[in-house]
Each structure stands twice: as C-alpha cells, then as structure tokens.
Write a protein that holds these residues in place. Structure first.
Motif, PDB file in Angstrom:
ATOM      1  N   LYS A 164       0.833  -1.203   0.000  1.00  0.00           N
ATOM      2  CA  LYS A 164       0.000   0.000   0.000  1.00  0.00           C
ATOM      3  C   LYS A 164       0.864   1.249   0.000  1.00  0.00           C
ATOM      4  O   LYS A 164       1.975   1.249   0.513  1.00  0.00           O
ATOM      5  CB  LYS A 164      -0.904   0.023   1.238  1.00  0.00           C
ATOM      6  CG  LYS A 164      -2.022  -0.980   1.193  1.00  0.00           C
ATOM      7  CD  LYS A 164      -2.942  -0.781   2.377  1.00  0.00           C
ATOM      8  CE  LYS A 164      -4.112  -1.715   2.318  1.00  0.00           C
ATOM      9  NZ  LYS A 164      -5.043  -1.471   3.433  1.00  0.00           N
ATOM     10  N   THR A 165       0.314   2.304  -0.575  1.00  0.00           N
ATOM     11  CA  THR A 165       1.013   3.578  -0.584  1.00  0.00           C
ATOM     12  C   THR A 165       0.921   4.228   0.792  1.00  0.00           C
ATOM     13  O   THR A 165       0.107   3.826   1.636  1.00  0.00           O
ATOM     14  CB  THR A 165       0.409   4.539  -1.619  1.00  0.00           C
ATOM     15  OG1 THR A 165      -0.921   4.884  -1.204  1.00  0.00           O
ATOM     16  CG2 THR A 165       0.402   3.945  -3.015  1.00  0.00           C
ATOM     17  N   THR A 183       8.582   5.440   6.796  1.00  0.00           N
ATOM     18  CA  THR A 183       8.521   6.068   5.480  1.00  0.00           C
ATOM     19  C   THR A 183       8.877   7.545   5.564  1.00  0.00           C
ATOM     20  O   THR A 183       9.646   8.064   4.744  1.00  0.00           O
ATOM     21  CB  THR A 183       7.123   5.896   4.862  1.00  0.00           C
ATOM     22  OG1 THR A 183       6.834   4.503   4.735  1.00  0.00           O
ATOM     23  CG2 THR A 183       7.034   6.549   3.494  1.00  0.00           C
TER      24      THR A 183
END
Length: 72
Positions: free
Chosen positions: A4-5, A47
């Motif tokens: 998933k982003t 991230t």
C-alpha cells in the motif's frame, strides 16, 4: 499483493482511529484493530524518516551525494 502507498496506509489508520474513538467496537476487535494501527503507524513513521533522509541530501556537480547544510 502490492504494498500500500503512504496515503492508503494513512487512510486506513485514520479509519481505525475513527472506529476506536466511537467506542462501540467489541473489545477483542478493538485490540486487534489497535495492533494493526500500531503497525501501520510504525510503517508510516519509517517512510517519513526515509523521505526526510533522502530530502536532506544534495547531488553535487560530480554526481556525489552529500548531506544538505554540510557545506561540502
């Protein structure tokens, strides 16, 4: 299954938080969702840290990379 982003993970986390804030989720389901939320939160933080590290680098004229603000 594709990973998933960042935005998809953030939306999932927001949905989990919203459901838990309502308070009408059975305890076992709430605990399971909480654990999933913690994992997503850790992934999002990782991230963001990676993005920050990459943004703090400069590509020099010779193609070498140095840290931003290093004066090199």
């Amino acid at each position: 299954m594709a990973e998933k982003t960042f935005e998809e993970n953030l939306a999932t986390l927001e949905k989990i938080v919203s459901e838990l804030e309502k308070g009408d989720v059975p305890l076992e389901e709430a605990l399971k969702q909480f654990e999933i939320g913690i994992k997503i939160s850790q992934d999002l933080q990782k991230t963001l840290q990676n993005a920050e590290t990459n943004l703090a680098k400069i590509v020099n004229e010779d193609g070498s990379i140095s840290n931003f603000g290093n004066g090199e």
